[in-house]
Design a protein around this motif. Sequence first.
Motif, PDB file in Angstrom:
ATOM      1  N   MET A 176       1.869  -9.868  -0.793  1.00  0.00           N
ATOM      2  CA  MET A 176       1.281  -8.353  -1.032  1.00  0.00           C
ATOM      3  C   MET A 176       1.439  -8.600  -2.656  1.00  0.00           C
ATOM      4  N   ARG A 177       0.469  -7.177  -3.389  1.00  0.00           N
ATOM      5  CA  ARG A 177       0.328  -7.210  -4.573  1.00  0.00           C
ATOM      6  C   ARG A 177       1.593  -6.023  -4.722  1.00  0.00           C
ATOM      7  N   ILE A 178       2.457  -6.232  -5.999  1.00  0.00           N
ATOM      8  CA  ILE A 178       2.800  -4.921  -6.487  1.00  0.00           C
ATOM      9  C   ILE A 178       2.769  -3.819  -6.363  1.00  0.00           C
ATOM     10  N   ASP A 179       0.931  -3.418  -6.900  1.00  0.00           N
ATOM     11  CA  ASP A 179       0.613  -1.567  -6.995  1.00  0.00           C
ATOM     12  C   ASP A 179       1.025  -1.309  -5.403  1.00  0.00           C
ATOM     13  N   ALA A 180       0.208  -2.378  -4.652  1.00  0.00           N
ATOM     14  CA  ALA A 180       0.324  -2.418  -2.992  1.00  0.00           C
ATOM     15  C   ALA A 180       2.091  -2.101  -2.205  1.00  0.00           C
ATOM     16  N   ALA A 181       3.149  -2.773  -2.879  1.00  0.00           N
ATOM     17  CA  ALA A 181       3.861  -2.158  -2.501  1.00  0.00           C
ATOM     18  C   ALA A 181       5.037  -1.507  -2.786  1.00  0.00           C
ATOM     19  N   LEU A 182       4.526  -0.976  -3.891  1.00  0.00           N
ATOM     20  CA  LEU A 182       5.256   0.164  -4.499  1.00  0.00           C
ATOM     21  C   LEU A 182       4.018   1.389  -3.137  1.00  0.00           C
ATOM     22  N   ARG A 183       3.819   1.360  -3.487  1.00  0.00           N
ATOM     23  CA  ARG A 183       2.593   2.476  -2.865  1.00  0.00           C
ATOM     24  C   ARG A 183       3.177   2.615  -1.295  1.00  0.00           C
ATOM     25  N   ASP A 184       3.546   1.709  -0.542  1.00  0.00           N
ATOM     26  CA  ASP A 184       4.114   1.740   0.615  1.00  0.00           C
ATOM     27  C   ASP A 184       5.612   2.337   0.479  1.00  0.00           C
ATOM     28  N   ALA A 185       6.227   1.865  -0.964  1.00  0.00           N
ATOM     29  CA  ALA A 185       8.027   1.846  -0.521  1.00  0.00           C
ATOM     30  C   ALA A 185       7.792   3.297  -1.132  1.00  0.00           C
ATOM     31  N   ARG A 186       6.546   3.788  -1.767  1.00  0.00           N
ATOM     32  CA  ARG A 186       6.187   5.274  -2.237  1.00  0.00           C
ATOM     33  C   ARG A 186       7.044   6.138  -0.783  1.00  0.00           C
ATOM     34  N   SER A 187       6.206   5.787   0.198  1.00  0.00           N
ATOM     35  CA  SER A 187       5.436   6.383   1.027  1.00  0.00           C
ATOM     36  C   SER A 187       7.381   6.102   2.231  1.00  0.00           C
TER      37      SER A 187
END
Length: 275
Positions: free
Chosen positions: A1-12
């Motif tokens: 998983m990419r950093i930006d996608a990991a952050l997006r997932d985590a925020r939700s």
Amino acid sequence: MRIDAALRDARSRLSDSPSAALDAELLLCHVLGKPRSYLFTWPERELSTAQQADFTSLLGHRVAGEPVAHLIGEREFFGHLFRVTADTLIPRPDTETLVEKALSLDVPAEARVVDLGTGTGAIGVSLALARPDWHVTLVDLSEAALQVAADNAHRLGAAVTCLQGSWLSPCPGPFDLIVSNPPYIEESDHHLDEGDVRFEPRSALVAPNNGLADLAAITQQAAGKLVAGGWLLLEHGFEQGEAVRTLLTQAGFVQVGTAQDLGGNDRVTFGQHPV
Ligand code: GLN
């Protein structure tokens, strides 16, 4: 998983946290061992399987309410990174108001200063780093907390003296400046069941007598350990300004006033031992 996608997932996943985006970033930085700027410079970098697993595990703890500072073991305060454990209060931005007020006072160049109930050492160590000529003592009743404070002072390069005991009892004094962020929350305060405070030591948070008992004890003791013209600075709850000003005035302090935190709330009351 990419950093930006990991952050997006985590925020939700963290949508219940009032600081979801920051929480996600701090946890991912911890996993990657990188500063926050890295996340935004390299959004397309892929996480390794191990990094992804570590991040998922930390997120699980955070979703269960554990403070980010406990999960990553540190918190920034006054521009310095302090090690934090379950034995200490987590340093708050509000407390920077107290440090700034202390640094604005007219005290001798080699002022003798004590931070009572130092916890991580955030206040006293920040003062010692800002004023290397001051002689700063850190006091805590908790041996475990005092060890964290001593370790923080050592790692940040602050020369301080550490003493274990209740408020001013282990200190011979006299002092030019006494500062403290003591426990000041009422036992019945519903905030104690919400957010990070659920995971912090009760002994660092709660005081009898509407939260005023320790503020009163320190004020009494301080009057006997300050030089003429020395200052007392106390952090307190946003509704306690008037009560703490009364405590200081009754103990004979002059120039009594209250400073507001960044949110505009009464937060730090100060007074001068009469000359
Ligand atoms: N300001 C902290 C809070 O409200 C309490 C700090 C303290 O009791 N000294 O969570």
